[in-house]
Design a protein around this motif. Structure first.
Motif, PDB file in Angstrom:
ATOM      1  N   VAL A 573      21.288 -27.524 -20.014  1.00 34.47           N
ATOM      2  CA  VAL A 573      22.351 -27.779 -19.635  1.00 34.47           C
ATOM      3  C   VAL A 573      22.574 -28.750 -19.432  1.00 34.47           C
ATOM      4  O   VAL A 573      21.537 -29.446 -18.680  1.00 34.47           O
ATOM      5  CB  VAL A 573      22.724 -26.274 -18.612  1.00 34.47           C
ATOM      6  N   SER A 574      23.777 -28.846 -19.329  1.00 36.92           N
ATOM      7  CA  SER A 574      23.303 -30.003 -18.769  1.00 36.92           C
ATOM      8  C   SER A 574      23.325 -30.955 -17.708  1.00 36.92           C
ATOM      9  O   SER A 574      23.430 -30.077 -16.623  1.00 36.92           O
ATOM     10  CB  SER A 574      25.516 -31.246 -19.565  1.00 36.92           C
ATOM     11  N   PRO A 575      23.164 -32.411 -17.643  1.00 37.62           N
ATOM     12  CA  PRO A 575      23.417 -32.649 -15.723  1.00 37.62           C
ATOM     13  C   PRO A 575      24.628 -32.327 -14.856  1.00 37.62           C
ATOM     14  O   PRO A 575      24.106 -32.168 -14.077  1.00 37.62           O
ATOM     15  CB  PRO A 575      22.952 -34.672 -16.116  1.00 37.62           C
ATOM     16  N   GLU A 576      24.938 -32.779 -15.531  1.00 38.73           N
ATOM     17  CA  GLU A 576      26.360 -32.430 -15.029  1.00 38.73           C
ATOM     18  C   GLU A 576      26.786 -31.444 -14.432  1.00 38.73           C
ATOM     19  O   GLU A 576      27.586 -31.210 -13.350  1.00 38.73           O
ATOM     20  CB  GLU A 576      28.215 -32.995 -15.633  1.00 38.73           C
ATOM     21  N   ARG A 577      26.702 -29.848 -14.817  1.00 40.49           N
ATOM     22  CA  ARG A 577      26.932 -28.704 -14.774  1.00 40.49           C
ATOM     23  C   ARG A 577      25.956 -28.388 -13.428  1.00 40.49           C
ATOM     24  O   ARG A 577      26.030 -27.376 -12.952  1.00 40.49           O
ATOM     25  CB  ARG A 577      26.311 -27.919 -15.902  1.00 40.49           C
ATOM     26  N   TYR A 578      24.313 -29.074 -13.931  1.00 39.94           N
ATOM     27  CA  TYR A 578      23.148 -28.561 -12.919  1.00 39.94           C
ATOM     28  C   TYR A 578      23.745 -29.408 -11.777  1.00 39.94           C
ATOM     29  O   TYR A 578      24.084 -28.391 -10.369  1.00 39.94           O
ATOM     30  CB  TYR A 578      22.028 -29.082 -13.161  1.00 39.94           C
ATOM     31  N   GLU A 579      24.647 -29.836 -11.334  1.00 44.87           N
ATOM     32  CA  GLU A 579      24.647 -30.816  -9.895  1.00 44.87           C
ATOM     33  C   GLU A 579      26.090 -30.098  -9.540  1.00 44.87           C
ATOM     34  O   GLU A 579      25.827 -29.571  -8.159  1.00 44.87           O
ATOM     35  CB  GLU A 579      25.719 -31.942 -10.836  1.00 44.87           C
ATOM     36  N   GLU A 580      26.939 -29.575 -10.839  1.00 44.24           N
ATOM     37  CA  GLU A 580      28.384 -28.283  -9.883  1.00 44.24           C
ATOM     38  C   GLU A 580      27.518 -27.499  -9.555  1.00 44.24           C
ATOM     39  O   GLU A 580      28.162 -26.829  -8.007  1.00 44.24           O
ATOM     40  CB  GLU A 580      28.981 -29.086 -11.270  1.00 44.24           C
ATOM     41  N   MET A 581      26.630 -26.911 -10.448  1.00 43.84           N
ATOM     42  CA  MET A 581      26.071 -25.861  -9.927  1.00 43.84           C
ATOM     43  C   MET A 581      25.407 -25.533  -8.508  1.00 43.84           C
ATOM     44  O   MET A 581      25.340 -24.647  -7.726  1.00 43.84           O
ATOM     45  CB  MET A 581      24.653 -25.047 -11.057  1.00 43.84           C
ATOM     46  N   ASN A 582      25.202 -26.679  -8.086  1.00 43.17           N
ATOM     47  CA  ASN A 582      24.161 -27.342  -7.132  1.00 43.17           C
ATOM     48  C   ASN A 582      25.643 -27.560  -5.830  1.00 43.17           C
ATOM     49  O   ASN A 582      24.633 -26.388  -4.750  1.00 43.17           O
ATOM     50  CB  ASN A 582      22.791 -27.798  -7.108  1.00 43.17           C
ATOM     51  N   GLY A 583      25.861 -28.004  -6.275  1.00 40.47           N
ATOM     52  CA  GLY A 583      27.208 -27.942  -5.333  1.00 40.47           C
ATOM     53  C   GLY A 583      27.721 -26.714  -4.886  1.00 40.47           C
ATOM     54  O   GLY A 583      27.724 -26.568  -3.488  1.00 40.47           O
ATOM     55  N   ARG A 584      27.675 -25.331  -5.356  1.00 39.77           N
ATOM     56  CA  ARG A 584      28.444 -23.707  -4.993  1.00 39.77           C
ATOM     57  C   ARG A 584      27.389 -23.296  -4.296  1.00 39.77           C
ATOM     58  O   ARG A 584      27.221 -22.939  -3.298  1.00 39.77           O
ATOM     59  CB  ARG A 584      28.803 -23.549  -6.244  1.00 39.77           C
ATOM     60  N   LEU A 585      25.855 -23.765  -4.471  1.00 36.68           N
ATOM     61  CA  LEU A 585      24.751 -23.457  -3.889  1.00 36.68           C
ATOM     62  C   LEU A 585      24.654 -23.346  -2.611  1.00 36.68           C
ATOM     63  O   LEU A 585      24.410 -22.599  -1.312  1.00 36.68           O
ATOM     64  CB  LEU A 585      23.484 -23.884  -4.357  1.00 36.68           C
ATOM     65  N   HIS A 586      25.462 -24.858  -2.428  1.00 43.46           N
ATOM     66  CA  HIS A 586      24.777 -25.741  -1.022  1.00 43.46           C
ATOM     67  C   HIS A 586      26.225 -25.649  -0.290  1.00 43.46           C
ATOM     68  O   HIS A 586      25.951 -26.488   0.814  1.00 43.46           O
ATOM     69  CB  HIS A 586      24.378 -27.184  -1.409  1.00 43.46           C
ATOM     70  N   GLU A 587      27.595 -25.306  -0.745  1.00 45.25           N
ATOM     71  CA  GLU A 587      28.147 -25.532   0.086  1.00 45.25           C
ATOM     72  C   GLU A 587      29.513 -23.783  -0.342  1.00 45.25           C
ATOM     73  O   GLU A 587      29.869 -23.647  -1.339  1.00 45.25           O
ATOM     74  CB  GLU A 587      29.889 -26.922  -0.385  1.00 45.25           C
TER      75      GLU A 587
END
Length: 793
Positions: A573-587
């Motif tokens: 998985v690309s770093p951008e997608r990890y950042e997007e998914m972590n954003g959904r986890l934290h908000e």
């Protein structure tokens, strides 16, 4: 990829914030920049005008000081050139005439050298040429060389004199003065052309014969002086100078000059050595002596007129500079005054608008939002109203009032939406929960009744897993609606048992390898929530990783609490997608986002549970190229365990690996798209989280046997009353079930004890089995890609 952040510590932003310039500063710069630009322009213009005025005065002074001696030197050089030509031709009395002309030239040259001392001007060219005068005089006396070369020296010196006039006194910076000085230079050039005609005729001598070269020089000089008079002198003369010029060209001497020139052109005779001049040439000397004096007077008048205009122009430039400076200073003062009062007025109005805006943002809006969330009404008079002002500040105030109105309407609709969704979710959960509880009770009864039939028991366990998956989806609905997972536990549970319970809810639990590295327990009030959170992550890991790969879950104590890491070997998985998914986890997302992602809500559910537990969940790339989910549980949820209690670190019992898995559809394979990990919340079979910390009991076929428990009512998501789930009654006493003896229904070969394997066995899969597994992998990848394409708008 977002790193794991400790709870309560906000990560510092590494992006430098762009500095905002204050409006007061902008208004001041709005006045300062034009003022400075205008002042600079005025200064540059004034300096240019003053420099032009100084240049004109310098030119006038130089012309008055050097112009007259320079003109005298030119006239004397022309006369000496003519006398030298007559001496070379052997004319009578030429020697005495030459001596007189040389003395006059020496006096003019000495006067010029004495006055031409300014090194910034081009007088030095004439001075260097005058240093060769003695040498050429000796050549003329000795008649050394050709006469044309000696006479050419005089013409070169005279040309340098005319060039000095053209460079120093033409006033090219001013168009008016340049127009006025043009006839002066042209007149000097025309006078030189007439003097050259005089020199050529003197070179003919008493014989009246000219060489072809001399005749060509005469014709060229005649054509040049006629062109200068007709094209460059007459059209540019003033009325006064035009009258003087007409008197000169209308005189008898000028007419004699013109007649002799025409006679030379048409009345000459060709001889072997050149041409013979006509008899009319004898009257040239007296006529030239008379009209040359008149032309000299005209030249002097033209030069003086140009000097007078230059002096007047210099005065005008200084006056213009004075007016420019005075007017600019007044304009700048007016600009400063206007800008000061304008800035003061604008800032005062903006300050009032700022105070009203801050009051609404910090006091009015929070109070209105709180009242809407409590279901109370809002007084419209408490909000800012649109006044309809037409100026800029009034329009900003009206725009802010409209923005507040839209925001309040949005909060009002959101509150109504949340309330309605909570009622809807609670109603659906109540009715569905009753059915699921009854289905689980029925499945358990069937397991107890037909446990001796391994094939039937396997199908019953499959049905049990599907039913538990349905119950987990109902719990997901309650979690997203703001409710909590029902928790029947009353005693703490060891981490090893908690990991086992979470793994038991996943369909492919055989692939999960559990490692509890520290001995600790979890508070009973958080067991179900933690188990549900880990089950969602484990289900996601098993679905989107190769079918035969292992999924490792390990737990250990860290500084901030308990760290649970789930690692798979799924797609990169690309770093951008990890950042997007972590954003959904934290908000927490709005309901509109939930509605668009209704078929993959796993990350949203995990985020809600993590928020309720005070935990942090971070997705990142693992060392195997797959995904590693790190869950940090706070210490408040942990309880110290009995050090004497056994701890479980080994993976699933080997007896499960010896038996074939129940028949089921192929699991979803690895996808090349990062978005597949968001599908963790799709309806999928899973197992009901086990509330008891005891080890799982296995049947004779090696399948885990669910322990009977009373169904628990599903909690509602809103404060409004909702019908509670009615638990299915369980008989107080059941008839004793026949005791099952392990390994009584398996083949004889499997009953024999096996030696403990000391090393890991190599993979004995046949090429056909490997090909089948890879086909399943590709089929799952294509299925997920098609699903993602359907999801795209």
């Amino acid at each position: 990829m977002s790193p794991t952040e400790p709870e309560g510590i906000r990560r510092q932003s590494t992006t430098r914030r762009r500095r905002t310039v204050r409006l007061r500063t902008l208004l001041i710069w709005l006045a300062v920049v034009p003022t400075v630009a205008m002042g600079t322009q005025v200064t540059v213009t004034a300096q240019r005008l003053l420099a032009q005025s100084e240049k004109l005065r310098s030119d006038v002074a130089a012309a008055e000081q050097v112009g007259a001696p320079l003109y005298t030197l030119m006239v004397d050089m022309q006369a000496e050139r003519t006398a030298t030509a007559a001496r070379w031709a052997g004319s009578d009395n030429s020697e005495g005439e030459l001596r007189v002309r040389r003395e006059a030239t020496d006096l003019a040259a000495a006067e010029f050298r004495r006055l031409a001392v300014d090194p910034s001007r081009s007088f030095s060219e004439v001075t260097r040429q005058l240093e060769k005068l003695a040498e050429y005089r000796q050549r003329a006396d000795a008649r050394s060389g050709a006469a044309d070369s000696t006479l050419a020296y005089y013409s070169e010196v005279i040309g340098k004199v005319i060039q000095v006039y053209q460079q120093e006194f033409s006033h090219a910076e001013d168009a008016e003065l340049a127009q006025a000085s043009r006839p002066v230079v042209s007149m000097l050039q025309a006078t030189e052309m007439v003097a050259r005609e005089d020199t050529v005729l003197a070179l003919a001598g008493p014989s009246g014969e000219l060489t072809f070269v001399g005749y060509d020089q005469f014709v060229s000089a005649l054509g040049a002086q006629r062109y200068l008079h007709e094209a460059l002198i007459v059209p540019h003369l003033t009325a006064r100078d035009q009258r003087f010029y007409d008197r000169v060209v209308g005189s008898a001497d000028w007419q004699t000059k013109t007649r002799i020139e025409s006679a030379v052109l048409s009345g000459h005779k060709d001889i072997v050595t050149g041409i013979r001049l006509p008899a009319e040439v004898g009257g040239w000397s007296s006529a030239h002596a008379n009209f040359s004096v008149q032309m000299t007077t005209l030249n002097i008048d033209l030069a003086r007129s140009v000097l007078a205009r230059g002096e007047a122009k210099a005065g005008e430039l200084q006056t213009e500079v004075a007016w420019l400076i005075g007017g600019s200073a007044g304009g700048l003062l007016a600009v400063v005054v206007v800008v000061f009062f304008t800035t003061r007025s604008v800032l005062r109005r903006l300050n009032d608008l700022h105070e009203r805006t801050v009051t609404v943002a910090e006091e009015t809006l929070p109070d209105v939002v709180a009242r809407l969330q409590r279901g109370q009404s809002v007084d419209p008079d408490a909000l800012p109203a649109v006044t309809g002002d037409r100026d800029e500040v009034g329009r900003i105030s009206d725009a802010f009032a409209r923005a507040v109105e839209v925001s309040v309407d949005g909060h009002r609709r959101l509150a109504a939406e949340r309330h309605g969704f909570g009622l809807f979710a609670s109603g659906i959960a109540s009715r569905t929960g009753n059915l699921v509880s009854r289905q689980l009770s029925l499945t358990e009864d069937l397991q107890d009744t037909f446990g001796h039939d391994e094939a039937l028991l396997a199908e019953l366990m499959r049905a049990d897993q599907l039913t538990v998956g349905m119950r987990r989806q109902i719990e997901n609905l309650l979690i997203l609606a703001g409710g909590e997972v029902p928790d029947p536990h009353t005693e703490p549970m060891r981490v090893a048992d908690l990991l086992r319970e979470a793994a038991a809810e996943v369909e492919d639990f055989r692939r999960i390898e559990r490692q509890a590295l520290d001995e600790t327990s979890v508070e009973p009030s958080a067991i179900s929530q933690i188990s549900h959170l880990l089950a969602e992550l484990l289900d996601n890991a098993t679905r989107f990783s190769p079918p035969k790969s292992k999924v490792v879950i390990r737990a250990e104590l860290v500084t901030d609490g308990l760290s649970v890491e789930i690692e798979d070997r799924g797609p990169r998985v690309s770093p951008e997608r990890y950042e997007e998914m972590n954003g959904r986890l934290h908000e927490a997302p709005p309901y509109s986002v939930l509605a668009q992602n209704a078929h993959r809500l796993g990350l949203f559910v995990v985020g809600h549970l993590a928020d309720q537990l005070g935990a942090t969940v971070t997705l990142r790339r693992s060392v195997y190229g797959g995904t590693s989910a790190v869950v940090i549980l706070p210490r408040q949820l942990l309880v110290a365990s009995d050090p004497q209690a056994p701890r479980e670190i080994e993976p699933q019992p080997r007896v499960l690996e010896l038996l074939p898995a129940p028949t089921r559809a192929p699991a979803a394979s690895v996808s090349s798209e990062p978005a597949v990990r968001e599908a963790a919340a799709e309806p999928a079979p899973a197992t009901e989280p086990a509330p008891e910390p005891e080890p799982v009991v296995h049947t004779s076929a090696g399948l885990p046997s669910r322990r009977a428990k009373a169904p628990v009512a599903v909690a509602t998501a809103v404060s409004a009353p909702a019908p509670a789930l009615v638990p299915v009654p369980v008989p107080a006493a059941r008839p004793a079930l026949p005791e099952r003896v392990p390994q009584t229904h398996i083949a004889e070969q499997l009953r024999e004890p096996r030696a403990q394997e000391s090393v890991v066995r190599p993979d004995t899969a046949t090429p056909e089995e490997v090909a089948d597994a890879w086909a399943d992998y590709e089929q799952g990848t294509q299925t997920v890609e098609e699903e993602l394409r359907r999801d795209q708008p």
